[in-house]
Structures are given as structure tokens and as C-alpha cells.
Motif scaffolding. Structure first.
Motif, short mmCIF file in Angstrom:
data_model
loop_
_atom_site.label_atom_id
_atom_site.label_comp_id
_atom_site.label_asym_id
_atom_site.label_seq_id
_atom_site.Cartn_x
_atom_site.Cartn_y
_atom_site.Cartn_z
N SER A 3 2.33 3.62 -3.43
CA SER A 3 1.64 4.63 -4.24
C SER A 3 0.74 5.47 -3.35
O SER A 3 0.52 5.15 -2.17
CB SER A 3 0.81 3.96 -5.35
OG SER A 3 -0.20 3.14 -4.78
N PHE A 4 0.25 6.54 -3.93
CA PHE A 4 -0.67 7.43 -3.21
C PHE A 4 -1.95 7.56 -4.03
O PHE A 4 -1.86 7.64 -5.26
CB PHE A 4 -0.03 8.81 -3.01
CG PHE A 4 -0.82 9.73 -2.12
CD1 PHE A 4 -0.66 9.68 -0.76
CD2 PHE A 4 -1.74 10.63 -2.67
CE1 PHE A 4 -1.40 10.51 0.07
CE2 PHE A 4 -2.48 11.45 -1.86
CZ PHE A 4 -2.31 11.40 -0.48
N PRO A 5 -3.14 7.48 -3.46
CA PRO A 5 -3.47 7.56 -2.03
C PRO A 5 -3.53 6.21 -1.31
O PRO A 5 -4.02 6.14 -0.19
CB PRO A 5 -4.84 8.21 -2.05
CG PRO A 5 -5.47 7.70 -3.30
CD PRO A 5 -4.36 7.58 -4.29
N ALA A 6 -3.08 5.13 -1.96
CA ALA A 6 -3.12 3.82 -1.30
C ALA A 6 -2.33 3.84 0.01
O ALA A 6 -2.64 3.08 0.94
CB ALA A 6 -2.55 2.75 -2.23
N ALA A 7 -1.32 4.73 0.08
CA ALA A 7 -0.52 4.82 1.31
C ALA A 7 -1.37 5.20 2.51
O ALA A 7 -1.07 4.82 3.64
CB ALA A 7 0.62 5.81 1.12
N LEU A 8 -2.44 5.96 2.26
CA LEU A 8 -3.33 6.32 3.37
C LEU A 8 -4.02 5.08 3.93
O LEU A 8 -4.17 4.94 5.16
CB LEU A 8 -4.38 7.34 2.88
CG LEU A 8 -3.83 8.68 2.40
CD1 LEU A 8 -4.98 9.56 1.89
CD2 LEU A 8 -3.07 9.38 3.52
N ALA A 9 -4.43 4.17 3.04
CA ALA A 9 -5.02 2.92 3.50
C ALA A 9 -3.99 2.09 4.26
O ALA A 9 -4.31 1.46 5.28
CB ALA A 9 -5.56 2.13 2.31
N LYS A 34 0.82 -1.21 0.00
CA LYS A 34 0.00 0.00 0.00
C LYS A 34 0.85 1.27 0.00
O LYS A 34 0.42 2.32 -0.48
CB LYS A 34 -0.91 0.02 1.23
CG LYS A 34 -1.95 -1.10 1.27
CD LYS A 34 -2.98 -0.92 0.19
CE LYS A 34 -4.06 -1.98 0.26
NZ LYS A 34 -5.05 -1.86 -0.84
#
Length: 395
Positions: free
Chosen positions: A290-296, A287
């Protein structure tokens, strides 16, 4: 009063004490179902179908209707067999369809609704016994407002398992060892994580034997270790506890020709297994690429940290050994299995003792403030549950 009348009066008193918690729970679940109905209608979907006839619900009703032996072979070579699904819920669905005008799906929905109320009552009973009535009320409401609480109303086995587990743990805490073992055996017929209930019964029983031995040593060789017959009932409860899970797993092994480990082969066909959390760790790490996957990814890390913190809080607050063993195994199996990652939140639903530290904190707050918190979270959970269940993947 006769002994039977005394027990009946005790049950009525227990129900009266639990009534506010059960009414609050029913209100939260009704709000969640209303939100699901409105959201589903806006998307042209049937809320009832989402609750009773999709994903795992279809597998359970399939077992109820046709029995075991059905499997799906996927293009990648995986084999999805209905032997992966434990039998108690399908048995109850078949019973409900046999005695009334219900379909198997209808019966599964009714079982889940009734089991969710039984689970809420069991959670209240455990929390009230360990702490007090107000903490019991708060624990039930917190379980009701979990973001994935909508699963409690689905034709899934989580509510049924939680009910059996909670009442088994309550029986352990109150010294009803045969009842505890019987309920643990039924929990073992409901989900693979029934192992956690069995382990809790065994851990508490062994600890009780150790206390009896120490007490006898302190009081002299002739001091009675416990009430007459207590040791025998404790042993009987220990013997009963693993029968459900062991019986089903061994039956699956015999049916598939895989021996005692045959059930693990069935689960492997679903890409389920215990890898110590390696697959989940890779899933979280990906996760952050990449962004916004980093928020998850960050949310997952925070969520796991919160689980650990709540468990440690339970240890520090000296929760009974049975609760700590049960919760630890439920969390371990949920986080360290290489199963479908989107299902991990619902796999944690039975770990209700994690909520007890939060329930104690909420119980110390003013009633108005506690009510505002519960109502706000209930609305958020209802909206999230409706959004989540209308998604593309199974919960």
C-alpha cells in the motif's frame, strides 16, 4: 614514579584526550533531552516519565523492587515473564536506591546517564586506538546523533551494555585479557546480545594463539610465543567471558524447569526468537502492498543496505577481528530476530563499530564542515527522538 602513580597519570592523560569527545557527547544529549522536554510538555506528557517509567523501564524497576517471578498472561495466551530481562541493570538500580534517596526509576536514569558517558569514552578509546584521536571524536559524536540516540538517556540497558562492550573490546585490542573477559561477563549479565562480546574475546584470543604459534615456528622451537604469563591470562579471559550470560541462562532454565533451553521458552512467551530474518522480511514486504507505507518499506530496505555497506567497509578497512566479530553478531541478532520490529533501531545502538568508516570520512573533512554536519544532524535527531518517544509504541 611508582607503578600506581604511573597508571593514575595514564588514566588522567586518557581522560584529557577524551574530554572534547565527552563534552561534545554531553552537549548532544542535553539538546536531545531539551527537545524531548519541550515536545512532551506541549503534549501534556512528562518527559521524565517517558525516560524512566514506561515500557521496558517498568520491567527493570519491577525486577529491582520485587525480584524475579512476575509475569503477565495475555488474552491470546502469550506469557510475558520478567525473566526475559537480564539482571545487571536491576541490580544497579537496587544498589542506587539502597545507598541514596533515589527511587528505583531514578537510579535507573542515573545509571543510564553515567553508563552513556562511559560508553562514549569507550567508543573514543577504541576508535583512537584503531585510528587516531580525531576519528575517536567523530565516532563519539556520530553515536550521539543517531536518530534513536534518546534511548541512551533512558532507564534501559543499551547504554550500560555498550559501555561494557566497548571497554571489553578496548581491553582485547590492548592485550588486557582478564579485564576483557570480566567486562564480557558483565555484558552477558546485561543483555542477551552479550554473546557478541564473548565471541569477540574468543575470536581475538584464538587468533592471538595462532599468531604466537606461527611466530614460534618462524623463530625456531625455542622462541618465546609471547610475554611471560600472557597465554595464561588469555585463557583466563576466555573462561571468564561467557560466565555472565551462561550463568543467567542456566539459572532461568533451572527456575522454570526448562533446562538449558528454558530461557528460549521465556523469550518465546514474548514472541521473541531467531528465525533468520524471515519475520522481518515479511514485515518489510507487507509495507509495499500500500501507499504511503511503501515509502517506509523503501526506507527499511535502504537502511539494511546501509548497514551491510558499512560492515563491508569495515572489513575492507581491516578493522580488528574482535570488532568485526562483535559487530556482525550484534547486527545479525538485531535483524534476524522475530522480535518487536519497532525496537530494531535501538537494538543496533551497541553496534558502534559500524560508525567507524563514517567517522574516518568525517575526520578528513574540514573542521567547519564537520561541525556543521554534526550540528545539523544533532538537531534533526533531537526532534526525531522527541517525536519517537512520544509515540504510542515502545522504542
Amino acid at each position: 614514579m611508582t607503578d600506581l602513580e604511573t597508571r593514575a597519570a595514564g588514566r588522567r592523560g586518557a581522560l584529557r584526550r577524551a574530554a572534547p569527545a565527552l563534552l561534545g557527547y554531553a552537549a548532544v544529549r542535553a539538546l536531545g533531552l531539551l527537545a524531548l522536554a519541550l515536545w512532551s510538555a506541549a503534549r501534556g506528557k512528562s518527559a521524565y516519565t517517558l525516560l524512566t517509567a514506561r515500557w521496558d523501564s517498568l520491567w527493570y524497576t519491577g525486577v529491582a523492587e520485587l525480584g524475579y517471578g512476575y509475569e503477565v498472561r495475555l488474552p491470546d495466551g502469550d506469557v510475558h515473564s520478567n525473566l526475559a530481562f537480564f539482571p545487571l541493570l536491576p541490580w544497579l538500580e537496587r544498589l542506587g536506591a539502597a545507598v541514596g534517596p533515589l527511587s528505583y526509576a531514578d537510579a535507573g536514569f542515573v545509571v543510564s546517564l553515567l553508563a552513556s558517558l562511559a560508553a562514549a569514552w569507550g567508543i573514543f578509546a577504541v576508535a583512537e586506538h584503531v585510528y587516531d584521536r580525531r576519528v575517536g571524536l567523530c565516532a563519539v559524536l556520530l553515536w550521539a546523533v543517531l536518530p534513536v540516540g534518546v534511548v541512551q538517556s533512558m532507564a534501559y540497558s543499551e547504554s550500560l551494555f555498550t559501555a561494557l562492550a566497548a571497554w571489553s573490546l578496548y581491553a582485547v585490542l590492548t592485550g588486557r585479557w582478564v579485564t576483557a573477559g570480566t567486562l564480557a561477563a558483565l555484558a552477558g549479565l546485561t543483555r542477551p546480545v552479550g554473546l557478541a562480546v564473548t565471541a569477540a574475546v574468543w575470536a581475538a584470543a584464538v587468533a592471538a594463539f595462532a599468531r604466537d604459534r606461527n611466530r614460534a615456528g618462524a623463530d625456531g622451537a625455542h622462541g618465546p610465543p609471547s610475554a611471560p604469563g600472557e597465554g595464561a591470562r588469555r585463557v583466563l579471559g576466555m573462561l571468564l567471558a561467557p560466565l555472565g550470560a551462561a550463568g543467567y541462562v542456566l539459572w532461568v532454565g533451572h527456575r522454570t524447569g526448562g533446562g538449558p533451553l528454558g530461557y528460549l521458552d521465556v523469550q518465546a512467551g514474548w514472541r521473541n526468537g531467531f528465525d533468520g530474518g524471515a519475520a522481518f522480511a515479511r514485515f518489510v514486504a507487507e509495507k509495499f502492498t500500500s501507499f504511503p507505507a511503501a515509502l517506509a518499506g523503501a526506507a527499511l530496505v535502504v537502511g539494511v543496505a546501509l548497514l551491510v555497506r558499512l560492515y563491508v567497509a569495515g572489513v575492507r578497512q581491516r578493522q580488528p577481528l574482535a570488532l568485526l566479530v562483535y559487530t556482525g553478531i550484534v547486527v545479525l541478532l538485531a535483524l534476524c530476530a522475530s522480535s518487536y520490529f519497532g525496537s530494531k533501531p535501538r537494538l543496533l545502538l551497541p553496534a558502534f563499530p559500524l560508525l567507524l568508516p563514517l567517522a574516518r570520512a568525517l575526520a578528513r573533512a574540514r573542521t567547519s564542515r564537520a561541525a556543521a554536519v554534526v550540528c545539523g544532524v544533532a538537531v534533526a535527531a533531537a526532534v526525531y527522538g522527541a517525536f519517537w518517544l512520544n509515540g504510542s509504541g515502545p522504542p
